[in-house]
Structure formats: C-alpha cells, structure tokens
Design a protein around this motif. Structure first.
Motif, PDB file in Angstrom:
ATOM      1  N   ILE A   1      60.573  84.247   5.297  1.00  0.00           N
ATOM      2  CA  ILE A   1      60.223  82.831   5.130  1.00  0.00           C
ATOM      3  C   ILE A   1      59.449  82.315   6.339  1.00  0.00           C
ATOM      4  CG2 ILE A   1      61.202  80.514   4.883  1.00  0.00           C
ATOM      5  CD1 ILE A   1      63.494  81.735   3.325  1.00  0.00           C
ATOM      6  N   LEU A   2      59.846  82.743   7.535  1.00  0.00           N
ATOM      7  CA  LEU A   2      59.094  82.328   8.723  1.00  0.00           C
ATOM      8  C   LEU A   2      57.669  82.854   8.680  1.00  0.00           C
ATOM      9  CD1 LEU A   2      60.326  82.054  12.320  1.00  0.00           C
ATOM     10  CD2 LEU A   2      58.264  83.372  11.910  1.00  0.00           C
ATOM     11  N   GLY A   3      57.479  84.100   8.243  1.00  0.00           N
ATOM     12  CA  GLY A   3      56.128  84.646   8.154  1.00  0.00           C
ATOM     13  C   GLY A   3      55.259  83.884   7.174  1.00  0.00           C
ATOM     14  N   MET A   4      55.822  83.518   6.030  1.00  0.00           N
ATOM     15  CA  MET A   4      55.048  82.744   5.053  1.00  0.00           C
ATOM     16  C   MET A   4      54.737  81.343   5.580  1.00  0.00           C
ATOM     17  SD  MET A   4      56.713  83.910   1.393  1.00  0.00           S
ATOM     18  CE  MET A   4      58.424  83.729   1.890  1.00  0.00           C
ATOM     19  N   SER A   5      55.698  80.721   6.258  1.00  0.00           N
ATOM     20  CA  SER A   5      55.451  79.394   6.827  1.00  0.00           C
ATOM     21  C   SER A   5      54.391  79.455   7.913  1.00  0.00           C
ATOM     22  CB  SER A   5      56.757  78.821   7.392  1.00  0.00           C
ATOM     23  OG  SER A   5      57.746  78.706   6.397  1.00  0.00           O
ATOM     24  N   TRP A   6      54.418  80.502   8.705  1.00  0.00           N
ATOM     25  CA  TRP A   6      53.411  80.665   9.758  1.00  0.00           C
ATOM     26  C   TRP A   6      52.017  80.789   9.141  1.00  0.00           C
ATOM     27  CZ3 TRP A   6      53.627  81.030  15.179  1.00  0.00           C
ATOM     28  CH2 TRP A   6      52.476  81.522  15.799  1.00  0.00           C
ATOM     29  N   ASP A   7      51.885  81.571   8.074  1.00  0.00           N
ATOM     30  CA  ASP A   7      50.583  81.738   7.423  1.00  0.00           C
ATOM     31  C   ASP A   7      50.074  80.422   6.858  1.00  0.00           C
ATOM     32  OD1 ASP A   7      50.527  84.366   8.087  1.00  0.00           O
ATOM     33  OD2 ASP A   7      50.953  85.139   6.078  1.00  0.00           O
ATOM     34  N   LEU A   8      50.955  79.689   6.180  1.00  0.00           N
ATOM     35  CA  LEU A   8      50.532  78.419   5.601  1.00  0.00           C
ATOM     36  C   LEU A   8      50.134  77.413   6.674  1.00  0.00           C
ATOM     37  CD1 LEU A   8      53.205  78.013   2.760  1.00  0.00           C
ATOM     38  CD2 LEU A   8      50.797  78.678   2.516  1.00  0.00           C
TER      39      LEU A   8
ATOM     40  N   SER B   1      42.503  89.761   8.204  1.00  0.00           N
ATOM     41  CA  SER B   1      41.452  89.460   7.221  1.00  0.00           C
ATOM     42  C   SER B   1      40.655  88.235   7.661  1.00  0.00           C
ATOM     43  CB  SER B   1      42.075  89.242   5.836  1.00  0.00           C
ATOM     44  OG  SER B   1      43.000  88.176   5.861  1.00  0.00           O
ATOM     45  N   ASP B   2      41.237  87.056   7.552  1.00  0.00           N
ATOM     46  CA  ASP B   2      40.543  85.834   7.946  1.00  0.00           C
ATOM     47  C   ASP B   2      40.904  85.364   9.348  1.00  0.00           C
ATOM     48  OD1 ASP B   2      39.408  85.816   5.439  1.00  0.00           O
ATOM     49  OD2 ASP B   2      40.979  84.533   4.576  1.00  0.00           O
ATOM     50  N   GLY B   3      42.027  85.862   9.879  1.00  0.00           N
ATOM     51  CA  GLY B   3      42.450  85.427  11.200  1.00  0.00           C
ATOM     52  C   GLY B   3      43.264  84.144  11.131  1.00  0.00           C
ATOM     53  N   PHE B   4      44.022  83.876  12.185  1.00  0.00           N
ATOM     54  CA  PHE B   4      44.822  82.671  12.259  1.00  0.00           C
ATOM     55  C   PHE B   4      43.943  81.493  12.653  1.00  0.00           C
ATOM     56  CE2 PHE B   4      48.521  85.593  13.482  1.00  0.00           C
ATOM     57  CZ  PHE B   4      48.893  85.731  12.152  1.00  0.00           C
ATOM     58  N   GLY B   5      44.018  80.432  11.858  1.00  0.00           N
ATOM     59  CA  GLY B   5      43.297  79.219  12.208  1.00  0.00           C
ATOM     60  C   GLY B   5      44.095  78.354  13.161  1.00  0.00           C
ATOM     61  N   ALA B   6      43.452  77.320  13.678  1.00  0.00           N
ATOM     62  CA  ALA B   6      44.122  76.416  14.605  1.00  0.00           C
ATOM     63  C   ALA B   6      45.107  75.537  13.853  1.00  0.00           C
ATOM     64  CB  ALA B   6      43.100  75.552  15.338  1.00  0.00           C
ATOM     65  N   LEU B   7      46.219  75.208  14.506  1.00  0.00           N
ATOM     66  CA  LEU B   7      47.216  74.347  13.894  1.00  0.00           C
ATOM     67  C   LEU B   7      46.681  72.926  13.753  1.00  0.00           C
ATOM     68  CD1 LEU B   7      50.499  75.464  15.699  1.00  0.00           C
ATOM     69  CD2 LEU B   7      49.901  75.851  13.305  1.00  0.00           C
TER      70      LEU B   7
ATOM     71  N   HIS C   1      48.789  78.136   9.517  1.00  0.00           N
ATOM     72  CA  HIS C   1      47.561  78.572  10.194  1.00  0.00           C
ATOM     73  C   HIS C   1      46.405  78.777   9.221  1.00  0.00           C
ATOM     74  CE1 HIS C   1      50.441  79.356  13.447  1.00  0.00           C
ATOM     75  NE2 HIS C   1      49.407  79.407  14.260  1.00  0.00           N
ATOM     76  N   VAL C   2      46.537  78.319   7.963  1.00  0.00           N
ATOM     77  CA  VAL C   2      45.377  78.430   7.061  1.00  0.00           C
ATOM     78  C   VAL C   2      44.267  77.423   7.388  1.00  0.00           C
ATOM     79  CG1 VAL C   2      44.644  78.270   4.652  1.00  0.00           C
ATOM     80  CG2 VAL C   2      46.699  79.569   5.253  1.00  0.00           C
ATOM     81  N   PRO C   3      44.547  76.142   7.621  1.00  0.00           N
ATOM     82  CA  PRO C   3      45.768  75.363   7.422  1.00  0.00           C
ATOM     83  C   PRO C   3      45.715  74.603   6.110  1.00  0.00           C
ATOM     84  CG  PRO C   3      44.293  74.179   8.848  1.00  0.00           C
ATOM     85  CD  PRO C   3      43.556  75.410   8.406  1.00  0.00           C
ATOM     86  N   LEU C   4      46.907  74.215   5.614  1.00  0.00           N
ATOM     87  CA  LEU C   4      47.020  73.443   4.383  1.00  0.00           C
ATOM     88  C   LEU C   4      47.978  72.269   4.609  1.00  0.00           C
ATOM     89  CD1 LEU C   4      47.386  76.251   1.673  1.00  0.00           C
ATOM     90  CD2 LEU C   4      45.358  74.887   2.156  1.00  0.00           C
ATOM     91  N   GLY C   5      47.744  71.174   3.917  1.00  0.00           N
ATOM     92  CA  GLY C   5      48.683  70.073   3.947  1.00  0.00           C
ATOM     93  C   GLY C   5      48.491  69.062   5.039  1.00  0.00           C
ATOM     94  N   GLY C   6      47.539  69.258   5.909  1.00  0.00           N
ATOM     95  CA  GLY C   6      47.301  68.284   6.958  1.00  0.00           C
ATOM     96  C   GLY C   6      48.383  68.294   8.017  1.00  0.00           C
ATOM     97  N   VAL C   7      48.496  67.173   8.742  1.00  0.00           N
ATOM     98  CA  VAL C   7      49.426  67.091   9.863  1.00  0.00           C
ATOM     99  C   VAL C   7      50.870  67.117   9.377  1.00  0.00           C
ATOM    100  CG1 VAL C   7      50.182  65.662  11.797  1.00  0.00           C
ATOM    101  CG2 VAL C   7      47.745  65.865  11.278  1.00  0.00           C
ATOM    102  N   ILE C   8      51.190  66.343   8.344  1.00  0.00           N
ATOM    103  CA  ILE C   8      52.560  66.289   7.846  1.00  0.00           C
ATOM    104  C   ILE C   8      52.999  67.658   7.314  1.00  0.00           C
ATOM    105  CG2 ILE C   8      54.127  65.197   6.212  1.00  0.00           C
ATOM    106  CD1 ILE C   8      53.224  63.375   8.425  1.00  0.00           C
ATOM    107  N   GLY C   9      52.131  68.303   6.564  1.00  0.00           N
ATOM    108  CA  GLY C   9      52.467  69.629   6.060  1.00  0.00           C
ATOM    109  C   GLY C   9      52.697  70.629   7.175  1.00  0.00           C
ATOM    110  N   CYS C  10      51.881  70.548   8.211  1.00  0.00           N
ATOM    111  CA  CYS C  10      52.051  71.452   9.359  1.00  0.00           C
ATOM    112  C   CYS C  10      53.390  71.200  10.052  1.00  0.00           C
ATOM    113  CB  CYS C  10      50.893  71.264  10.334  1.00  0.00           C
ATOM    114  SG  CYS C  10      51.036  72.212  11.867  1.00  0.00           S
ATOM    115  N   GLN C  11      53.767  69.929  10.199  1.00  0.00           N
ATOM    116  CA  GLN C  11      55.036  69.608  10.853  1.00  0.00           C
ATOM    117  C   GLN C  11      56.229  70.044  10.025  1.00  0.00           C
ATOM    118  OE1 GLN C  11      54.505  65.408  11.432  1.00  0.00           O
ATOM    119  NE2 GLN C  11      53.553  65.653  13.465  1.00  0.00           N
ATOM    120  N   VAL C  12      56.137  69.895   8.716  1.00  0.00           N
ATOM    121  CA  VAL C  12      57.221  70.361   7.856  1.00  0.00           C
ATOM    122  C   VAL C  12      57.382  71.876   7.961  1.00  0.00           C
ATOM    123  CG1 VAL C  12      57.959  70.599   5.453  1.00  0.00           C
ATOM    124  CG2 VAL C  12      57.060  68.422   6.262  1.00  0.00           C
TER     125      VAL C  12
END
Length: 553
Positions: free
Chosen positions: A468-475, A543-549, A477-488
């Motif tokens: 679950i931590l790995g999936m949360s880390w990927d989401l 593949s795409d690399g980690f994006g900025a938070l 660093h895509v990033p998706l959901g904006g600031v609130i999604g990143c904080q969640v």
C-alpha cells in the motif's frame, strides 16, 4: 608427454612400512653412488604415492607435474647425482620438521599472550545447542505449550460436564470483581487508538529531528525503528510497572521469599522451614498476566508497533537501490552511479536497520534490569478504576481532534501561502494511524497462531502495508489529485502503513524464534517485501520516473 592426456599419479602405497624403513635407512648410510641413486628414486616415488594420494574424485592430468610453483627443489635429492652426507642430513632434518609441524606449532609463545583480550576463550555464541543457549522456551515452544494446555483444559472441562459437575474457573478475581469481556475489549481498543496516535507523533517527530544537513545516517527511518525496539525490550523485561498485576505483587513476593530462604541458609535454619520458590515460574506467570492487561497491550502493540515502521524500512531499501534516497544536503537531482554502488547502498540500509533494531531490543531489556530498583509501579486501583475508563474518552477525543485538525488545519490562517502543510506532515497521518494499528492487532490475533515457526499475522501486515505504501508513493509522484490528494496519500503512508507494519514486533519475533526459523522468517519477510516494492515502485521509477510532489512533506 602431451599435456592434454589425462593420467593418474603413480602410487606405491602397497609397499610395506618395513620396506620404506629399509629404503630410508639406505639414504642415511654411506653407499655407492649407483645404489644410493636407485634407493633415492624408489624413496621419492614411494613417499610421493603414500603421503599424497589423490582423492578418488580427482583424475588429474600428468601435466600437473609441470607446475613450477609447487616444486621445492631444495628439498629433493637428485637421483642422477650422488648425494653427499651434508645433503642427506639436510633432507632428513627437513623431513622431521615437516612431520612435527603437522601435529604442533613451532611458535614459542610468551606466557603474557594469555592476557590479550582478543585471544581469550570468548565465543559470540556460547553454545551451538539452542536448548542450552536459550534458557526460556522459544516462540515455537511457547505456542506448543499453550496449545497443549488449552487442549488439556478443554478436555477437563468436557469431562467435568459429562460427570455433571460445574467446571471451575482458574482466573483470579481482584477484590471480588472481574472486568467483563466487553469492557476489556473496549479498554484494549481505546489504548491501541490512543497509543497509535502517540506512536505516530513520536515517529514523525524523531524523523524530523534526525533529518538534518551532515547527518551521519542519511535515512532517518532507522532511528524510530531503533527507539521503538528499545521501548519494547524495556517493556518485555520489566517486572515493576505492572507488579501489582491482579492486585497482588506476585513476582515481588517470590523475590522476597527467595531472599528469606537465602538468609535461612546463612543462619542454619532447617530446610522444612523454608518456602519453596520457583522464580522462573513466577516470572513466566508475571509475563503471562502482564500480556492480558489492556494498558500493556496499548504500550507494546499500540505505541511500539506504531513508533516503528517496516514499510518505511523497505521503502528506504528501494530508494537506496534506485539512487533516490532523500538526503538533506543533496540537490534536486542525484549523482548517477553504477549498479555496484547501488547494491552497497541496499546492504547499508538493510544491515544498519536490522542490527540497530535488534540492538535496541536487547539494550531496552538491559535497561529494564538496571533500572528495576528505580522503576515505579502503577497502583492497581488507579489503573483499574480511573486510567482504563479515562483512556476511553481520551482516545475518542484524540481521534476526533485529529479529524477536526485535518478539516480545519491550524496553519490555514497563520500562513496563507503555505498550502496548509500540517495536513501532509501530521494531521492526516493521525487520522489513519488507529486504523492501521487495529488492523495489525486483529491480524496478529487471528493469523499468528497458524504456524508456530512463522508468525503469519505479522508477515501479512508487513507485506500488505509495504504494498500500500508503494502504491501511495507512486500516486503521489505521478502526481494526481492536487495538493489535497498528495497530503492524503502522505497521511496513508505515514499513518496507516506506518502503524499497520512494525519493526519492533518483527525483531522481537526474530529473537524469540529458533535460529533456523528466525533466518527463514526474517529473510522471507525482507525479500518478499522488497520484491513487491520493486514491482510497484520500480515500474514508475524506471519508466517515467518520479515526478515532483504537489505538496510539502
């Protein structure tokens, strides 16, 4: 002879010892040059075959005889030339020295060498027999005894019912009152919720304190794992905090009886006047009772389990492998390196975390022994009549407070441009922390009993939490959901996954299991978790690399 041909070395082992002695005596006496040459040639072949017979598994080529670095020309007698008396004596002296060096050392060691500490008879493992090395039963032995005891009790209960008798309850009652099963469950859950929040705060705070420029250990997750294991070791070995267990200091009474027996022996009292004392049984009974106290469960399972995090440990291993480990004094981009250095970084994170966590467990146990004269005891009435009930309201209040702080972050109006960073740093983690702690507690209850040699509940929550931590880390660093999604997502990583997984319980199980089972359990846990993390995080990283938070952490 062609070097590609394969031959066996000549062997004359069938020659009798008497013949060898005759030939050796022929060398030590003065004879004619031709006879000496023949005897010496025979001796050379017989000694070579008798003392250096090849193993039946080897079929060495004859060209091996041409290897020059195994020749010792100074130790041979040339059969083509007559040997002088001096050559014969020199050969005999060397042969005697070789025979003596096989059985004993030629060094003349001073007696003062025995005072060198490294040369003392100090064994890191006192005994290779685990039954002699481990005084207390192993985790497998304890669970086998518990199952046997439960089966015996159930058989006695059924037999008494069949005879028409009322089965007796052996659980002691304090002051004629017994806490109900429902109340005990409520108290336990309340302590788990409360200490999960406190353990998460302690982990996040210690990580922030140890993440600074120039830190000797660049990954800060190691220090919460060390500290949580230390606290668990202290709690496991402590005999004073809960010495009033069911209203009576049982273990302390046994200690006093042991001291009285010692005084009786000194003054010569008769053995019939002494009270039989079994300190090992008293200690075991104290530990068994202590594990049924909701406050102890909250401290050990709630606080220590939430203070440490197995998923963060595996995440740091992967980041070290992929050269993405966060370093406080590094820039936004990391310096490229080859795979060898990445493998060394993986070993560094793994060895450092496991060794420090195990060391913390043992240091905590030693601290409990050293501080036993100074450790206070919790009063029985205070714990049963006030603290248990107060913990219910305190746990509910803290959890509701974390939810309100997430909905109305404290920095919303103080720093308008800071994007409400407290949500991602702490408050969302506090909201999800009790869920992870309760999930780990009930998974251990229902799964750890299946295999005595492999704690399935702890293994399952560590692997699931890591995934679950790995999936949360990927989401994030895509990033998706904006600031609130990143904080969640950061709250899920630090709160839910951090409390669902545990290092303190893991190293405690490693130290309690038998050696072979501990190696299997520890190795499988790390390898499976790392494989899952590589499959989940590695797909995005390579593949795409980690994006900025999108949010601040």
């Amino acid at each position: 002879m062609d070097g590609n041909q394969s031959h066996t070395f000549p062997s004359h082992a069938s020659q009798s010892n008497a013949e060898q002695d005759t030939e050796l005596g022929g060398i030590t006496h003065s004879v004619s040059g031709q006879a000496l040459s023949q005897q010496d040639s025979t001796l050379s072949r017989s000694q070579h075959g008798a003392s250096q017979q090849p193993s039946p598994d080897y079929h060495a080529p004859a060209s091996y005889m041409n290897i020059h670095d195994v020749d010792e020309d100074a130790d041979r007698l040339d059969p083509a030339q007559p040997a002088s008396l001096e050559d014969q004596k020199r050969f005999q002296t060397r042969a005697e020295r070789r025979r003596s060096s096989v059985s004993q050392s030629n060094y003349d060691i001073p007696d003062s060498y025995v005072r060198v500490p490294e040369l003392e008879d100090i064994a890191p493992i006192p005994s290779r027999d685990e039954r002699r090395l481990r005084v207390s039963p192993s985790l497998e032995g304890e669970r086998a005894l518990e199952r046997q005891f439960s089966s015996h009790q159930e058989a006695e209960r059924r037999a008494s019912i069949a005879r028409g008798e009322q089965p007796e309850t052996e659980k002691p009652k304090a002051e004629g009152k017994e806490v109900s099963r429902l109340a005990t469950e409520i108290y336990t859950v309340s302590y788990l919720v409360l200490f999960a929040i406190l353990g998460t705060l302690a982990r996040l705070g210690l990580q922030a304190l140890t993440f600074y420029v120039g830190a000797p250990v660049s990954f800060s997750s190691v220090w919460p794992n060390f500290a949580g294991s230390l606290v668990l070791g202290f709690l496991a070995e402590d005999r004073m905090l809960f010495r009033f267990e069911w209203g009576t200091p049982t273990y302390e009474l046994q200690l006093l009886r042991a001291k009285e027996n010692g005084l009786d022996e000194e003054i010569g009292a008769s053995s019939s006047d002494r009270v039989a004392v079994d300190l090992a049984a008293a200690k075991k009974a104290h530990v068994a009772t202590k594990k049924t106290i909701p406050l102890y469960i909250g401290l050990a399972t709630g606080f220590c389990g939430s203070f440490t995090s197995f998923s963060s440990f595996i995440r740091d291993i992967f980041l070290a492998l992929s050269n993405d480990l966060l370093v406080p004094d590094a820039g936004p981009t990391s310096t490229p390196r080859n795979g060898g250095y990445s493998f060394m970084a993986l070993l560094a994170v793994t060895i450092t975390t496991i060794s420090l966590s195990l060391s913390g467990l043992f240091i905590g146990a030693q601290l409990a022994l050293a501080l036993e004269p100074f450790t206070p005891s919790l009063p029985y009435n205070f714990t049963r009549k006030f603290l248990d009930r107060f913990a219910v309201f305190l746990a509910c209040g803290c959890w509701i407070g974390a939810i309100l702080l997430s909905a109305l972050p404290p920095d919303r109006y103080s720093n308008p441009g800071a994007a409400e960073a407290w949500r991602g740093r702490a408050t969302f983690a506090l909201v999800f922390a009790p869920l992870g702690c309760l999930g780990r507690f009930y998974a251990s209850l229902y799964l750890n009993g299946y295999f005595a040699s492999f704690p399935l509940g702890t293994f399952a929550v560590n692997i699931i939490g890591t995934m679950i931590l790995g999936m949360s880390w990927d989401l994030a660093h895509v990033p998706l959901g904006g600031v609130i999604g990143c904080q969640v997502l950061q709250g899920i990583e630090d709160g839910f996954c951090g409390c669902l997984t545990t290092v303190s319980t893991w190293v405690a199980e490693l130290s309690a299991l038998r050696r072979r089972h501990a190696y299997v359990y520890g190795g499988v846990s790390v390898l499976v978790a790392l494989a899952c993390m590589i499959a989940i995080m590695g797909g995005l990283r390579w593949s795409d690399g980690f994006g900025a938070l999108a949010c601040m952490h």
